[in-house]
Motif scaffolding. Structure first.
Motif, short mmCIF file in Angstrom:
data_model
loop_
_atom_site.label_atom_id
_atom_site.label_comp_id
_atom_site.label_asym_id
_atom_site.label_seq_id
_atom_site.Cartn_x
_atom_site.Cartn_y
_atom_site.Cartn_z
N VAL A 1 21.54 -2.83 -52.38
CA VAL A 1 21.95 -1.43 -52.26
C VAL A 1 23.45 -1.27 -52.07
O VAL A 1 24.04 -0.25 -52.43
CB VAL A 1 21.17 -0.74 -51.12
N SER A 2 24.12 -2.30 -51.53
CA SER A 2 25.57 -2.19 -51.32
C SER A 2 26.32 -2.04 -52.65
O SER A 2 27.44 -1.52 -52.68
CB SER A 2 26.08 -3.42 -50.56
N ALA A 3 25.71 -2.49 -53.75
CA ALA A 3 26.35 -2.36 -55.06
C ALA A 3 26.52 -0.90 -55.46
O ALA A 3 27.42 -0.57 -56.24
CB ALA A 3 25.53 -3.10 -56.12
N LEU A 4 25.70 -0.01 -54.92
CA LEU A 4 25.84 1.41 -55.22
C LEU A 4 27.09 1.99 -54.60
O LEU A 4 27.58 3.03 -55.02
CB LEU A 4 24.61 2.18 -54.71
N MET A 5 27.61 1.32 -53.56
CA MET A 5 28.82 1.77 -52.88
C MET A 5 30.06 1.04 -53.37
O MET A 5 31.14 1.17 -52.79
CB MET A 5 28.68 1.59 -51.37
N GLY A 6 29.91 0.24 -54.44
CA GLY A 6 31.07 -0.41 -55.03
C GLY A 6 31.17 -1.90 -54.87
O GLY A 6 32.06 -2.53 -55.46
N THR A 7 30.28 -2.52 -54.09
CA THR A 7 30.31 -3.98 -53.94
C THR A 7 29.97 -4.65 -55.26
O THR A 7 28.96 -4.32 -55.89
CB THR A 7 29.30 -4.43 -52.86
N LYS A 8 30.79 -5.59 -55.69
CA LYS A 8 30.58 -6.28 -56.96
C LYS A 8 29.82 -7.59 -56.78
O LYS A 8 28.99 -7.96 -57.61
CB LYS A 8 31.92 -6.56 -57.64
N ARG A 9 30.14 -8.31 -55.70
CA ARG A 9 29.54 -9.62 -55.47
C ARG A 9 28.88 -9.66 -54.10
O ARG A 9 29.35 -9.03 -53.15
CB ARG A 9 30.59 -10.73 -55.59
N ILE B 1 8.25 -14.55 -47.80
CA ILE B 1 6.83 -14.39 -48.08
C ILE B 1 6.70 -13.90 -49.52
O ILE B 1 7.32 -12.89 -49.89
CB ILE B 1 6.16 -13.40 -47.12
N ALA B 2 5.96 -14.62 -50.34
CA ALA B 2 5.85 -14.28 -51.76
C ALA B 2 5.26 -12.89 -51.96
O ALA B 2 4.48 -12.40 -51.14
CB ALA B 2 4.99 -15.32 -52.47
N GLY B 3 5.67 -12.24 -53.04
CA GLY B 3 5.16 -10.91 -53.32
C GLY B 3 5.63 -10.42 -54.68
O GLY B 3 5.88 -11.21 -55.58
N TYR B 4 5.76 -9.11 -54.81
CA TYR B 4 6.19 -8.53 -56.08
C TYR B 4 6.93 -7.22 -55.82
O TYR B 4 6.92 -6.68 -54.71
CB TYR B 4 5.00 -8.29 -57.00
N GLY B 5 7.56 -6.73 -56.86
CA GLY B 5 8.28 -5.46 -56.75
C GLY B 5 8.82 -5.05 -58.10
O GLY B 5 8.24 -5.37 -59.14
N TYR B 6 9.97 -4.36 -58.08
CA TYR B 6 10.56 -3.85 -59.32
C TYR B 6 12.07 -4.07 -59.28
O TYR B 6 12.69 -4.07 -58.21
CB TYR B 6 10.26 -2.36 -59.50
N SER B 7 12.65 -4.24 -60.46
CA SER B 7 14.10 -4.36 -60.57
C SER B 7 14.66 -3.19 -61.36
O SER B 7 13.96 -2.59 -62.19
CB SER B 7 14.47 -5.67 -61.26
N SER B 8 15.92 -2.87 -61.08
CA SER B 8 16.64 -1.83 -61.81
C SER B 8 18.06 -2.31 -62.04
O SER B 8 18.71 -2.77 -61.10
CB SER B 8 16.66 -0.51 -61.00
N PRO B 9 18.57 -2.26 -63.26
CA PRO B 9 19.96 -2.66 -63.50
C PRO B 9 20.91 -1.85 -62.62
O PRO B 9 20.75 -0.63 -62.46
CB PRO B 9 20.17 -2.34 -64.99
N ARG C 1 23.32 3.03 -60.40
CA ARG C 1 24.55 3.69 -59.95
C ARG C 1 24.69 5.08 -60.59
O ARG C 1 25.14 6.04 -59.94
CB ARG C 1 25.76 2.83 -60.26
N LYS C 2 24.29 5.21 -61.85
CA LYS C 2 24.34 6.52 -62.51
C LYS C 2 23.41 7.50 -61.81
O LYS C 2 23.76 8.67 -61.61
CB LYS C 2 23.96 6.37 -63.98
N GLU C 3 22.22 7.03 -61.44
CA GLU C 3 21.27 7.90 -60.72
C GLU C 3 21.83 8.25 -59.34
O GLU C 3 21.73 9.40 -58.89
CB GLU C 3 19.92 7.20 -60.59
N PHE C 4 22.44 7.27 -58.68
CA PHE C 4 23.04 7.49 -57.36
C PHE C 4 24.14 8.55 -57.44
O PHE C 4 24.23 9.43 -56.57
CB PHE C 4 23.60 6.17 -56.84
N ASP C 5 24.95 8.49 -58.48
CA ASP C 5 26.08 9.42 -58.62
C ASP C 5 25.66 10.85 -58.91
O ASP C 5 26.49 11.77 -58.82
CB ASP C 5 27.03 8.92 -59.72
N LEU C 6 24.39 11.06 -59.24
CA LEU C 6 23.90 12.43 -59.46
C LEU C 6 23.81 13.20 -58.15
O LEU C 6 23.74 14.43 -58.15
CB LEU C 6 22.53 12.40 -60.15
N GLY C 7 23.77 12.48 -57.03
CA GLY C 7 23.77 13.13 -55.72
C GLY C 7 22.44 13.73 -55.31
O GLY C 7 22.40 14.60 -54.43
#
Length: 220
Positions: A61-69, A78-86, A91-97
């Protein structure tokens, strides 16, 4: 909002490394099942947990605030599952406010609460209290009271040695709160373990469980 994030299902295997210090953050990960730890890694190779991610988690989530690395190591406990988002898509969705930005900022605040409370806990409370707190949070985030956790992992997460954590786990086992054998942990008495834990457990749990509640009354 969900469709705009371009979510793709991912599987988190035990020990899967999601982030490593100095590597680019290319994706956000939303955890549905399982648990991952965020650690500080030191020059001698030792590490200490500074945050955890469960079903409420947004890894990267820090990447949404500008963190690159990444500044930390993040890997699956603990093994599991989830979802990824580029990241660029998120960031485009975040910038919509909109709601996504509000949720992301609330989650960042929750991570700060978790980190600061854990830092105070490590300085103030004894190992048995901290171990009870960590096991309960782990169980809450992963939605299970049974999980595999080698002693060396526990020692790393709590910033102590393997013999010391073995002794603390042995005391909890003697009290009938957990069963711990060959790295397999079974929480037998949740209420009793809560009594053993310090107040930090409830503070962190309440922030993690409730950060998605908007002041308007809308719950996502």
């Amino acid at each position: 909002m969900v469709s705009r994030l371009c979510l793709h299902p991912v599987t988190f295997e035990l020990g899967h490394e999601i982030e490593f210090p100095g590597t680019p953050i290319d994706y956000l990960y939303f955890v549905e099942e399982g648990m991952a730890s965020m650690t500080n890694t030191f020059k001698d190779g030792s590490q200490v947990e500074v945050g955890m991610f469960g079903y409420e988690g947004v890894i990267g989530v820090s990447a949404l605030m500008g963190t690159k690395r990444s500044l930390n190591r993040v890997y699956t406990q603990i093994a599991g599952y989830g979802y990824s988002s580029p990241v660029e898509t998120a960031r485009k969705e975040f910038d919509l406010g909109g709601d996504f930005q509000s949720l992301a900022l609330r989650y960042v605040q929750t991570q700060l609460v978790q980190a600061t409370q854990s830092a105070g806990c490590n300085a103030k409370h004894n190992l048995e209290q901290r171990l009870a707190r960590w096991l309960l949070l782990c169980a809450d985030r992963a939605h299970t009271n049974n999980f595999k956790m080698p002693q060396e992992f526990l020692a790393d997460m709590l910033g102590t040695t393997r013999p010391t954590v073995s002794l603390a786990a042995g005391h909890l086992k003697e009290k009938g709160l957990i069963d711990y054998n060959r790295g397999l942990i079974h929480i037998l008495d949740v209420a009793g373990l809560e009594e053993e834990a310090c107040e930090c457990y409830r503070i962190i749990r309440d922030h993690l469980d409730n950060y998605a509640e908007f002041e308007s009354g809308i719950t996502v």
